[in-house]
Scaffold this motif. Structure first.
Motif, PDB file in Angstrom:
ATOM      1  N   LEU A 197      10.413   3.766   6.038  1.00 23.56           N
ATOM      2  CA  LEU A 197       9.798   3.687   7.361  1.00 23.56           C
ATOM      3  C   LEU A 197       8.297   3.731   7.185  1.00 23.56           C
ATOM      4  O   LEU A 197       7.775   4.515   6.395  1.00 23.56           O
ATOM      5  N   GLY A 198       7.611   2.888   7.924  1.00 27.49           N
ATOM      6  CA  GLY A 198       6.167   2.880   7.775  1.00 27.49           C
ATOM      7  C   GLY A 198       5.451   2.273   8.965  1.00 27.49           C
ATOM      8  O   GLY A 198       6.045   1.964   9.990  1.00 27.49           O
TER       9      GLY A 198
ATOM     10  N   LYS B 272       0.841  -1.199   0.000  1.00 24.37           N
ATOM     11  CA  LYS B 272       0.000   0.000   0.000  1.00 24.37           C
ATOM     12  C   LYS B 272       0.878   1.252   0.000  1.00 24.37           C
ATOM     13  O   LYS B 272       1.837   1.357   0.769  1.00 24.37           O
ATOM     14  N   ALA B 273       0.534   2.193  -0.860  1.00 26.17           N
ATOM     15  CA  ALA B 273       1.323   3.428  -0.999  1.00 26.17           C
ATOM     16  C   ALA B 273       1.432   4.179   0.320  1.00 26.17           C
ATOM     17  O   ALA B 273       2.472   4.755   0.643  1.00 26.17           O
ATOM     18  N   ASN B 274       0.386   4.166   1.125  1.00 30.17           N
ATOM     19  CA  ASN B 274       0.413   4.917   2.377  1.00 30.17           C
ATOM     20  C   ASN B 274       1.037   4.147   3.547  1.00 30.17           C
ATOM     21  O   ASN B 274       1.106   4.662   4.656  1.00 30.17           O
ATOM     22  N   ALA B 275       1.490   2.922   3.292  1.00 29.50           N
ATOM     23  CA  ALA B 275       2.138   2.151   4.371  1.00 29.50           C
ATOM     24  C   ALA B 275       3.494   2.753   4.730  1.00 29.50           C
ATOM     25  O   ALA B 275       3.926   2.700   5.870  1.00 29.50           O
ATOM     26  N   TRP B 276       4.158   3.322   3.749  1.00 29.66           N
ATOM     27  CA  TRP B 276       5.512   3.839   3.940  1.00 29.66           C
ATOM     28  C   TRP B 276       5.483   5.366   3.909  1.00 29.66           C
ATOM     29  O   TRP B 276       5.040   5.963   2.931  1.00 29.66           O
ATOM     30  N   THR B 277       5.929   5.990   4.987  1.00 31.81           N
ATOM     31  CA  THR B 277       5.781   7.439   5.122  1.00 31.81           C
ATOM     32  C   THR B 277       7.069   8.218   4.893  1.00 31.81           C
ATOM     33  O   THR B 277       7.029   9.373   4.528  1.00 31.81           O
ATOM     34  N   LYS B 278       8.217   7.587   5.124  1.00 29.45           N
ATOM     35  CA  LYS B 278       9.500   8.278   4.973  1.00 29.45           C
ATOM     36  C   LYS B 278      10.499   7.344   4.319  1.00 29.45           C
ATOM     37  O   LYS B 278      10.403   6.121   4.446  1.00 29.45           O
TER      38      LYS B 278
END
Length: 159
Positions: free
Chosen positions: A155-156, A66-72
């Motif tokens: 990071l996620g 998922k695209a939003n799983a990883w934030t940085k």
């Protein structure tokens, strides 16, 4: 779930914890516990994916895809190459788990090592001798880290 282990002596990648340039203390070696293939599979299926067996195979439905799983995203390679043994700064800031937190360093579905957070922090460079998409998780925490061969890490939050 009852997990079973392979002794570090018989682990096929044991050399990564016996490298002369990155010594691991005997005490830490006692806390580096490779899982058997069956136990690795159980952990992978429960916490990573019950569809894909490697990071590059993640598909729709896998939390890590998922695209939003990883934030940085940041680079780990320069920290790994340096004389400094500390974790990359952004990673150290992102994960502030208690030392005794159990963690799984998941190379792929059949290759997982269980250890504690403090042991991983001290020996993270050894774990990254194999860098083809391993994921660091803790069943007790939501944060996750994926290390990529291009020298970056993501990071996620596990879904």
């Amino acid at each position: 779930m009852l997990l079973t282990y392979v002794s570090l002596e018989h682990y096929k990648r044991k050399w990564i914890f016996n490298h002369k340039d990155l010594p691991v203390t005997d005490e830490d070696k006692l806390s580096i516990k490779p899982l058997t293939e069956k136990s690795s599979m159980e952990i992978w299926n429960q916490w990573i994916s019950n569809k894909s067996s490697r990071a590059e195979q993640f598909t729709k439905g896998d939390w890590a895809a998922k695209a939003n799983a990883w934030t940085k995203m940041d680079h780990w390679q320069s920290a790994w190459d340096s004389e400094d043994s500390n974790l990359p700064e952004m990673l150290a800031e992102f994960i502030q788990w208690p030392d005794e937190t159990p963690v799984y360093f998941c190379y792929e579905k059949y290759q997982i090592i269980e250890t504690r957070w403090d042991v991983f922090v001290r020996n993270w460079k050894c774990f990254l001798f194999f860098d083809d998409g391993p994921i660091l998780i803790s069943p007790k925490q939501k944060q996750a880290v994926m290390f990529e061969q291009n020298g970056q890490y993501k990071l996620g939050i596990r879904g």
